[in-house]
Design an enzyme around this catalytic site. Sequence first.
Site, PDB file in Angstrom:
ATOM      1  N   HIS A  98      -6.296   8.227  12.076  1.00 58.96           N
ATOM      2  CA  HIS A  98      -5.891   6.821  12.030  1.00 58.96           C
ATOM      3  C   HIS A  98      -4.417   6.631  11.745  1.00 58.96           C
ATOM      4  O   HIS A  98      -4.006   5.544  11.341  1.00 58.96           O
ATOM      5  CB  HIS A  98      -6.734   6.086  10.969  1.00 58.96           C
ATOM      6  N   ASN A 153      -7.747   9.031   6.613  1.00 59.11           N
ATOM      7  CA  ASN A 153      -6.795   8.379   5.718  1.00 59.11           C
ATOM      8  C   ASN A 153      -5.389   8.371   6.301  1.00 59.11           C
ATOM      9  O   ASN A 153      -5.019   9.238   7.077  1.00 59.11           O
ATOM     10  CB  ASN A 153      -6.787   9.081   4.351  1.00 59.11           C
ATOM     11  N   ASP A 170      -2.727   7.933   4.093  1.00 57.70           N
ATOM     12  CA  ASP A 170      -1.890   7.953   2.885  1.00 57.70           C
ATOM     13  C   ASP A 170      -1.035   9.202   2.729  1.00 57.70           C
ATOM     14  O   ASP A 170      -0.268   9.328   1.768  1.00 57.70           O
ATOM     15  CB  ASP A 170      -2.775   7.754   1.629  1.00 57.70           C
ATOM     16  N   CYS A 209       7.308   0.531  17.320  1.00 55.38           N
ATOM     17  CA  CYS A 209       7.427  -0.897  17.654  1.00 55.38           C
ATOM     18  C   CYS A 209       6.140  -1.384  18.310  1.00 55.38           C
ATOM     19  O   CYS A 209       5.376  -0.612  18.883  1.00 55.38           O
ATOM     20  CB  CYS A 209       8.641  -1.144  18.550  1.00 55.38           C
ATOM     21  N   ARG A 234       0.844  -1.217   0.000  1.00 55.01           N
ATOM     22  CA  ARG A 234       0.000   0.000   0.000  1.00 55.01           C
ATOM     23  C   ARG A 234       0.870   1.255   0.000  1.00 55.01           C
ATOM     24  O   ARG A 234       0.568   2.260  -0.646  1.00 55.01           O
ATOM     25  CB  ARG A 234      -0.930  -0.011   1.212  1.00 55.01           C
TER      26      ARG A 234
END
Length: 261
Positions: free
Chosen positions: A133, A116, A118, A141, A78
């Site tokens: 998000h 999003n 991205d 980690c 992605r």
Amino acid sequence: MAVDAPALETAADHLKAALKNGGNIVVFTGAGVSKESGIPTFRDAQTGLWASYDPQDLATREGFTQNPKLVWDWYDSRRNTVWDTTPNPAHQAIAELETLIETSYPTCGFTLITQNIDNLHRRAGSKAVLELHGNIFRYKCLNYGHPYSPELMPDLGEHRPPKCPHQNCNSDIRPDVVWFGEMLPTQTLEQAFTAAQEATVMLVVGTSGVVHPAASLPVVANEAGAVLIEVNPEPSELSLIMDCYLQGPAGKILPTLMTEN
Ligand code: BV8
């Protein structure tokens, strides 16, 4: 698909009034705003190697711990898709709206809230972005959330995902995104709810309104008296509370809406 002119005019009038009266403009986006950049939405079926996997299974802590390499590779795929694409006119129109408000309407507020991961809003020049998000280009980690920089990633080969270099950690490195079943970043979410409560106009762009708690933000704005304008080729779970529905792709509608202001 011709954009409904009266609806567009109504939406433009709401925006103009808010700008004139020192109102707060909030833009709330989902995966649909990146569709015209070639990024599949969550509702789109997955293709190729990922066709048999459900994003909602892969985008979970359990999915990662059960098969770290598979989930790492899914995010890598992605990330590469996003890296190879560019912001589309919808992202650009939103960045231009922020700049217009900054330069010409200093008494107005502007907040961009995105579901999003991205990074395309930032690449389009948006500055005040609340990423509910997370961001696919950030890493941490699994066990302690130690930040991890990609520069540390040697050629991973079979050693995917990399391990945390922090002393006594060595846990798997994961994308710094919010998986299903995980809490959203508290401060970011609080800022988003405050912006929704104080919104004069909220543009709801490219979201199915299915994923919570993000999807409750337009509801909060509506209850606080904001004017809600939806931009989406299809109705969503949120359409019932909209004051204005601009049916069509965001990459076409938002630039048109911007030229009206
Ligand atoms: C949480 C990062 C507390 C990862 C993502 C039942 C009811 C309510 C809630 C729940 C429930 N069961 C479970 C829950 C909670 C769950 C949830 O909401 N599930 C849903 C599926 C029911 N939520 C969570 O788990 C959240 N955390 O609740 O924490 C908690 C804690 C512990 C234990 C319990 C609870 C965390 C949610 C965050 C998940 N992570 N992303 C990754 O991306 O890999 S969400 C992910 O989904 C993406 O961010 C994406 O944005 C989002 C999908 O929503 P949309 O953005 O709306 O995208 P979608 O594909 O759905 O729709 C696209 C739209 O675009 C469509 O409407 C389409 O018509 C439109 N469109 C298409 N083309 C265009 C267009 N629009 C404009 N122009 C176009 N050209």
